[in-house]
Design a protein around this motif. Structure first.
Motif, PDB file in Angstrom:
ATOM      1  N   GLY A 105      72.659  32.142 -49.387  1.00  0.00           N
ATOM      2  CA  GLY A 105      72.109  31.565 -50.617  1.00  0.00           C
ATOM      3  C   GLY A 105      73.179  31.472 -51.696  1.00  0.00           C
ATOM      4  N   TYR A 106      73.999  32.505 -51.785  1.00  0.00           N
ATOM      5  CA  TYR A 106      75.063  32.517 -52.790  1.00  0.00           C
ATOM      6  C   TYR A 106      76.079  31.413 -52.513  1.00  0.00           C
ATOM      7  CZ  TYR A 106      78.659  34.239 -55.956  1.00  0.00           C
ATOM      8  OH  TYR A 106      79.587  34.336 -56.977  1.00  0.00           O
ATOM      9  N   LEU A 107      76.453  31.271 -51.244  1.00  0.00           N
ATOM     10  CA  LEU A 107      77.403  30.211 -50.877  1.00  0.00           C
ATOM     11  C   LEU A 107      76.806  28.831 -51.166  1.00  0.00           C
ATOM     12  CD1 LEU A 107      78.802  31.826 -47.639  1.00  0.00           C
ATOM     13  CD2 LEU A 107      80.236  30.899 -49.465  1.00  0.00           C
ATOM     14  N   GLU A 108      75.531  28.659 -50.856  1.00  0.00           N
ATOM     15  CA  GLU A 108      74.885  27.363 -51.135  1.00  0.00           C
ATOM     16  C   GLU A 108      74.938  27.053 -52.629  1.00  0.00           C
ATOM     17  OE1 GLU A 108      71.546  26.849 -47.608  1.00  0.00           O
ATOM     18  OE2 GLU A 108      70.985  27.972 -49.397  1.00  0.00           O
ATOM     19  N   GLU A 109      74.656  28.076 -53.417  1.00  0.00           N
ATOM     20  CA  GLU A 109      74.651  27.897 -54.874  1.00  0.00           C
ATOM     21  C   GLU A 109      76.071  27.586 -55.381  1.00  0.00           C
ATOM     22  OE1 GLU A 109      72.690  31.326 -56.717  1.00  0.00           O
ATOM     23  OE2 GLU A 109      74.218  31.121 -58.289  1.00  0.00           O
ATOM     24  N   LYS A 110      77.041  28.387 -54.921  1.00  0.00           N
ATOM     25  CA  LYS A 110      78.430  28.183 -55.370  1.00  0.00           C
ATOM     26  C   LYS A 110      78.996  26.822 -54.963  1.00  0.00           C
ATOM     27  CE  LYS A 110      81.887  30.472 -56.100  1.00  0.00           C
ATOM     28  NZ  LYS A 110      82.601  31.091 -57.149  1.00  0.00           N
ATOM     29  N   LEU A 111      78.672  26.419 -53.736  1.00  0.00           N
ATOM     30  CA  LEU A 111      79.245  25.169 -53.213  1.00  0.00           C
ATOM     31  C   LEU A 111      78.400  23.946 -53.584  1.00  0.00           C
ATOM     32  CD1 LEU A 111      80.217  26.489 -49.650  1.00  0.00           C
ATOM     33  CD2 LEU A 111      81.775  26.036 -51.560  1.00  0.00           C
ATOM     34  N   GLY A 112      77.176  24.181 -54.012  1.00  0.00           N
ATOM     35  CA  GLY A 112      76.291  23.063 -54.377  1.00  0.00           C
ATOM     36  C   GLY A 112      75.825  22.267 -53.168  1.00  0.00           C
ATOM     37  N   ILE A 113      75.748  22.929 -52.024  1.00  0.00           N
ATOM     38  CA  ILE A 113      75.266  22.272 -50.792  1.00  0.00           C
ATOM     39  C   ILE A 113      74.293  23.199 -50.077  1.00  0.00           C
ATOM     40  CG2 ILE A 113      77.307  20.835 -50.396  1.00  0.00           C
ATOM     41  CD1 ILE A 113      78.301  22.969 -48.405  1.00  0.00           C
ATOM     42  N   LYS A 114      73.572  22.653 -49.110  1.00  0.00           N
ATOM     43  CA  LYS A 114      72.698  23.460 -48.259  1.00  0.00           C
ATOM     44  C   LYS A 114      73.417  23.701 -46.931  1.00  0.00           C
ATOM     45  CE  LYS A 114      69.109  23.814 -50.861  1.00  0.00           C
ATOM     46  NZ  LYS A 114      68.871  25.161 -51.423  1.00  0.00           N
ATOM     47  N   LYS A 115      72.888  24.676 -46.176  1.00  0.00           N
ATOM     48  CA  LYS A 115      73.427  24.930 -44.829  1.00  0.00           C
ATOM     49  C   LYS A 115      73.459  23.634 -44.033  1.00  0.00           C
ATOM     50  CE  LYS A 115      70.816  27.959 -42.876  1.00  0.00           C
ATOM     51  NZ  LYS A 115      70.177  28.952 -42.032  1.00  0.00           N
ATOM     52  N   GLY A 116      74.542  23.392 -43.326  1.00  0.00           N
ATOM     53  CA  GLY A 116      74.655  22.181 -42.516  1.00  0.00           C
ATOM     54  C   GLY A 116      75.305  21.028 -43.259  1.00  0.00           C
ATOM     55  N   GLU A 117      75.587  21.244 -44.543  1.00  0.00           N
ATOM     56  CA  GLU A 117      76.163  20.149 -45.342  1.00  0.00           C
ATOM     57  C   GLU A 117      77.641  20.410 -45.661  1.00  0.00           C
ATOM     58  OE1 GLU A 117      72.085  18.823 -47.694  1.00  0.00           O
ATOM     59  OE2 GLU A 117      73.640  19.873 -48.810  1.00  0.00           O
ATOM     60  N   THR A 118      78.291  19.337 -46.108  1.00  0.00           N
ATOM     61  CA  THR A 118      79.704  19.392 -46.508  1.00  0.00           C
ATOM     62  C   THR A 118      79.799  19.032 -47.980  1.00  0.00           C
ATOM     63  OG1 THR A 118      80.432  18.792 -44.287  1.00  0.00           O
ATOM     64  CG2 THR A 118      81.995  18.357 -46.053  1.00  0.00           C
ATOM     65  N   THR A 119      80.682  19.703 -48.697  1.00  0.00           N
ATOM     66  CA  THR A 119      80.843  19.390 -50.124  1.00  0.00           C
ATOM     67  C   THR A 119      81.356  17.951 -50.285  1.00  0.00           C
ATOM     68  OG1 THR A 119      83.048  20.392 -50.030  1.00  0.00           O
ATOM     69  CG2 THR A 119      81.278  21.777 -50.857  1.00  0.00           C
ATOM     70  N   PRO A 120      81.015  17.278 -51.382  1.00  0.00           N
ATOM     71  CA  PRO A 120      81.419  15.882 -51.567  1.00  0.00           C
ATOM     72  C   PRO A 120      82.935  15.683 -51.530  1.00  0.00           C
ATOM     73  CG  PRO A 120      79.783  16.513 -53.213  1.00  0.00           C
ATOM     74  CD  PRO A 120      80.147  17.759 -52.460  1.00  0.00           C
ATOM     75  N   ASP A 121      83.706  16.723 -51.887  1.00  0.00           N
ATOM     76  CA  ASP A 121      85.175  16.598 -51.828  1.00  0.00           C
ATOM     77  C   ASP A 121      85.713  16.842 -50.418  1.00  0.00           C
ATOM     78  OD1 ASP A 121      84.794  19.318 -51.585  1.00  0.00           O
ATOM     79  OD2 ASP A 121      85.789  19.836 -53.474  1.00  0.00           O
ATOM     80  N   ASN A 122      84.785  17.093 -49.478  1.00  0.00           N
ATOM     81  CA  ASN A 122      85.155  17.260 -48.065  1.00  0.00           C
ATOM     82  C   ASN A 122      85.991  18.513 -47.819  1.00  0.00           C
ATOM     83  OD1 ASN A 122      84.350  15.913 -45.793  1.00  0.00           O
ATOM     84  ND2 ASN A 122      86.371  15.036 -45.426  1.00  0.00           N
ATOM     85  N   ILE A 123      85.868  19.497 -48.690  1.00  0.00           N
ATOM     86  CA  ILE A 123      86.665  20.719 -48.493  1.00  0.00           C
ATOM     87  C   ILE A 123      85.898  21.764 -47.664  1.00  0.00           C
ATOM     88  CG2 ILE A 123      87.811  22.664 -49.640  1.00  0.00           C
ATOM     89  CD1 ILE A 123      88.568  20.766 -51.894  1.00  0.00           C
ATOM     90  N   PHE A 124      84.600  21.959 -47.959  1.00  0.00           N
ATOM     91  CA  PHE A 124      83.854  23.015 -47.282  1.00  0.00           C
ATOM     92  C   PHE A 124      82.627  22.459 -46.552  1.00  0.00           C
ATOM     93  CE2 PHE A 124      85.739  25.186 -51.014  1.00  0.00           C
ATOM     94  CZ  PHE A 124      86.477  26.165 -50.356  1.00  0.00           C
ATOM     95  N   THR A 125      82.427  22.973 -45.326  1.00  0.00           N
ATOM     96  CA  THR A 125      81.171  22.762 -44.613  1.00  0.00           C
ATOM     97  C   THR A 125      80.585  24.148 -44.390  1.00  0.00           C
ATOM     98  OG1 THR A 125      81.965  20.792 -43.461  1.00  0.00           O
ATOM     99  CG2 THR A 125      80.091  21.924 -42.477  1.00  0.00           C
ATOM    100  N   LEU A 126      79.279  24.284 -44.617  1.00  0.00           N
ATOM    101  CA  LEU A 126      78.626  25.594 -44.491  1.00  0.00           C
ATOM    102  C   LEU A 126      77.605  25.562 -43.362  1.00  0.00           C
ATOM    103  CD1 LEU A 126      77.985  28.453 -45.671  1.00  0.00           C
ATOM    104  CD2 LEU A 126      76.293  27.307 -47.140  1.00  0.00           C
ATOM    105  N   ILE A 127      77.736  26.506 -42.427  1.00  0.00           N
ATOM    106  CA  ILE A 127      76.708  26.658 -41.393  1.00  0.00           C
ATOM    107  C   ILE A 127      76.458  28.155 -41.200  1.00  0.00           C
ATOM    108  CG2 ILE A 127      77.265  24.517 -40.169  1.00  0.00           C
ATOM    109  CD1 ILE A 127      78.671  26.179 -38.012  1.00  0.00           C
ATOM    110  N   SER A 128      75.327  28.487 -40.559  1.00  0.00           N
ATOM    111  CA  SER A 128      75.124  29.880 -40.166  1.00  0.00           C
ATOM    112  C   SER A 128      75.066  29.932 -38.652  1.00  0.00           C
ATOM    113  CB  SER A 128      73.869  30.464 -40.815  1.00  0.00           C
ATOM    114  OG  SER A 128      72.717  29.913 -40.263  1.00  0.00           O
ATOM    115  N   VAL A 129      75.544  31.040 -38.107  1.00  0.00           N
ATOM    116  CA  VAL A 129      75.729  31.137 -36.655  1.00  0.00           C
ATOM    117  C   VAL A 129      75.256  32.494 -36.136  1.00  0.00           C
ATOM    118  CG1 VAL A 129      77.695  29.550 -36.644  1.00  0.00           C
ATOM    119  CG2 VAL A 129      78.104  31.994 -36.898  1.00  0.00           C
ATOM    120  N   GLU A 130      75.156  32.577 -34.810  1.00  0.00           N
ATOM    121  CA  GLU A 130      74.812  33.849 -34.176  1.00  0.00           C
ATOM    122  C   GLU A 130      76.012  34.792 -34.262  1.00  0.00           C
ATOM    123  OE1 GLU A 130      71.789  34.405 -33.341  1.00  0.00           O
ATOM    124  OE2 GLU A 130      71.104  32.347 -33.566  1.00  0.00           O
ATOM    125  N   CYS A 131      75.792  36.016 -33.791  1.00  0.00           N
ATOM    126  CA  CYS A 131      76.779  37.098 -33.891  1.00  0.00           C
ATOM    127  C   CYS A 131      78.197  36.646 -33.521  1.00  0.00           C
ATOM    128  CB  CYS A 131      76.360  38.242 -32.986  1.00  0.00           C
ATOM    129  SG  CYS A 131      77.506  39.624 -33.030  1.00  0.00           S
TER     130      CYS A 131
END
Ligand code: FES
Length: 158
Positions: A96-122
């Motif tokens: 949730g914190y990463l989503e807020e900081k990056l301004g994206i949801k899980k599975g999305e990429t920031t508009p500047d194409n720098i960060f993509t956020l996903i969640s994964v298994e162990c």
């Protein structure tokens, strides 16, 4: 062709290390991923031709691993572990914190194409939970302050 001459040569060199072509599938996928930054059906087809195994065997191997994105991602792929040890130590809140900081949801990429956020298994670093992997690096025992520092550093490098 998507794979360049250098990648094809690397794949052939790796194949020579194994008694069966099929054993070279993960090294070949890794070479392709390092060149292109993600995988797709065309790349599976090219690998299957180079190492001479069925397309489906390449696709099956690739689909098992979250570390190989199947579509274009940002310069930094952030994979947050959401499995039990990390979940007990705040993985959901971290996501949730990463989503807020990056301004994206899980599975999305920031508009500047720098960060993509996903969640994964162990990711096998349970004693250092909560943790995340960004490209090839592990970041462990995460706190919001650590996340702030990591993202700031990566933004500067980008
Ligand atoms: S549960 Fe997160 S690394 Fe294992």
């Amino acid at each position: 062709m998507i794979l360049n001459e250098a990648s094809i040569a690397q794949i052939k060199k790796k194949m020579a290390r194994y008694p069966r072509n099929k054993s070279a599938v993960l090294p070949a996928i890794t070479v392709a991923y390092r060149q292109v930054g993600h995988l797709n059906a065309e790349i599976y087809r090219e690998i299957s031709k180079i190492i001479d195994i069925p397309y489906v065997e390449v696709a099956e191997a690739a689909s098992f691993y979250t570390m190989f994105p199947k579509e274009p991602v940002g310069k930094y792929l952030i994979q947050v572990c959401h499995n039990i040890s990390c979940a007990l130590l705040g993985a959901d809140s971290l996501i949730g914190y990463l989503e807020e900081k990056l301004g994206i949801k899980k599975g999305e990429t920031t508009p500047d194409n720098i960060f993509t956020l996903i969640s994964v298994e162990c990711l096998g670093s349970c004693t250092s939970a909560p943790m995340m992997q960004i490209n090839d690096e592990f970041y462990e025992n995460l706190t919001r302050e650590k996340v702030d520092r990591i993202l700031d550093e990566l933004r500067k490098k980008a």
